[in-house]
Design an enzyme around this catalytic site. Structure first.
Site, mmCIF file in Angstrom:
data_model
loop_
_atom_site.group_PDB
_atom_site.id
_atom_site.type_symbol
_atom_site.label_atom_id
_atom_site.label_comp_id
_atom_site.label_asym_id
_atom_site.label_seq_id
_atom_site.Cartn_x
_atom_site.Cartn_y
_atom_site.Cartn_z
ATOM 1 N N GLU A 179 2.497 0.437 3.213
ATOM 2 C CA GLU A 179 3.728 1.181 2.989
ATOM 3 C C GLU A 179 4.542 1.354 4.276
ATOM 4 O O GLU A 179 5.776 1.425 4.233
ATOM 5 C CB GLU A 179 3.397 2.549 2.389
ATOM 6 C CG GLU A 179 2.846 2.434 0.962
ATOM 7 C CD GLU A 179 2.006 3.632 0.567
ATOM 8 O OE1 GLU A 179 1.731 4.482 1.433
ATOM 9 O OE2 GLU A 179 1.620 3.696 -0.607
ATOM 10 N N HIS A 236 -5.692 4.502 3.266
ATOM 11 C CA HIS A 236 -5.607 3.819 1.979
ATOM 12 C C HIS A 236 -6.905 4.048 1.230
ATOM 13 O O HIS A 236 -7.985 4.074 1.836
ATOM 14 C CB HIS A 236 -5.368 2.313 2.174
ATOM 15 C CG HIS A 236 -4.982 1.590 0.926
ATOM 16 N ND1 HIS A 236 -5.904 1.204 -0.017
ATOM 17 C CD2 HIS A 236 -3.766 1.193 0.454
ATOM 18 C CE1 HIS A 236 -5.274 0.581 -1.018
ATOM 19 N NE2 HIS A 236 -3.986 0.569 -0.754
#
Length: 360
Positions: free
Chosen positions: A301, A246
């Site tokens: 996600e 990320h």
């Protein structure tokens, strides 16, 4: 200059703090885990909107958001009946919302949250070749939205899991879509214009479009024992391992654990969850070997994909659902930005050619 504005502080905010080094997400003084799975979506919105919206208690917001869903359904029904042609769900959602003027009654904060949810439900349903039932304004927003998307009343466990998801992703610092909303708001444009800008930013594959490919990856891997070889080959081809790493976090994304717990509690997709846990472990081992210079851990996600899949939301609907959940956060940032009264206008550095010298 900082390419991509990395490390540049562009706003001061009371709304959320993304602690990338510590793996924490604070939403207006609350740890994420103290809100997600514990309070309603309306209560989380009330936390973010405090001081920006009058009469912003959870009960009042539930009524106002429900009324917004009902009004939006009446407004959007004619457009949806004509179909959206070849538009993707996010594009269809954008079309519906763009019809709300900045001075429209539907552009009030709570009403716009309701309208965004209805637009998401209609766009997802249209992509599946069906319509949606009328909203039930008396229901909590997450429950009614899931009912409209799925076409049937959700179980209590499913509704609770979906609401946990919506609260988990309600806000997350100055990401691309939120920044887009604040830039538009800084020009003096209204809530609808700012929210549509945020939605447009969300359409790009680098922001908001990754949960679906996580499932594609799990499908391609199949049995967990195939995971390490599959990932080694993918990395050798220069591909990204979906659901890991990320921009903000240098450790584990705290939202991932909240969603994994919600999925476990719901009891849905047990086989897929067991497969995913084993593939997660394999991925972390491969990434540790191949990317030793930077820790890449699981992100939001990965478990978003598993949770939404267990709720029978189609992959094409993942981004619209995310937008519906993030709407309250976008609106909070727009309202905060409007209080500054200063247009966002960064400088640029010219690196093009100099004018040619004039002859004579």
């Amino acid at each position: 200059m900082s390419n991509g504005l990395a490390g540049i502080v562009a706003a001061e905010t009371v709304l959320s703090d993304v602690d990338g080094e510590g793996g924490r997400l604070i939403l207006r003084g609350y740890e994420l885990a103290d809100l997600a799975g514990r309070v309603s979506y309306e209560a989380a919105a009330a936390v973010l909107w405090e001081g920006f919206v009058t009469d912003a208690g959870a009960s009042a917001l539930q009524q106002a958001i429900g009324a917004g869903r009902a009004a939006a359904y009446e407004r959007f029904a004619g457009v949806a009946a004509n179909g959206f042609g070849a538009l993707e769900p996010v594009e269809a959602m954008r079309l519906l919302l763009a019809g709300i003027g900045d001075s429209d009654t539907l552009a009030a904060p709570a009403a716009l949250v309701g309208a965004t949810g209805v637009a998401a439900a209609m766009a997802i349903a249209a992509s599946e070749g069906r319509g949606v039932s009328q909203p039930d304004p008396a229901l909590p927003h997450a429950t009614d939205l899931l009912r409209m998307i799925s076409g049937h009343a959700p179980s209590a466990a499913a509704a609770r899991a979906f609401e946990t998801y919506m609260v988990t992703v309600i806000d997350h610092g100055l990401n691309a879509s939120t920044f887009a909303a604040r830039v538009v708001a800084s020009t003096g444009a209204g809530l609808t214009s700012s929210l549509v800008a945020a939605l447009s930013a969300l359409k790009g594959p680098l922001h908001g479009g990754a949960p679906g490919p996580v499932l594609d990856m799990l499908d391609a891997i199949g049995a967990p024992e195939n995971a390490e070889a599959w990932m080694e080959a993918a990395l050798a081809r220069g591909e990204r391992i979906m659901g890991f790493g990320h921009r903000a976090y240098r450790v584990r994304d705290p939202r991932a654990d909240v969603l994994r717990a919600a999925l476990t509690e719901m009891g849905g997709g047990a086989g897929r969850l067991d497969q995913a846990r084993q593939i997660e472990a394999a991925a972390l081992a491969v990434l540790k070997r191949r990317k030793s210079g930077r820790r890449l851990d699981v992100n939001v996600e990965f478990y978003t994909a598993l949770l939404l899949d267990a709720l029978d939301i189609p992959r094409s609907g993942f981004t619209p659902v995310f937008a519906a959940a993030r709407a309250a956060g976008w609106i909070a940032h727009v309202l905060e930005q409007q209080k500054t009264g200063r247009i966002i206008r960064p400088d640029s550095r010219y690196v093009g050619p100099e004018p040619l010298a004039k002859a004579g």
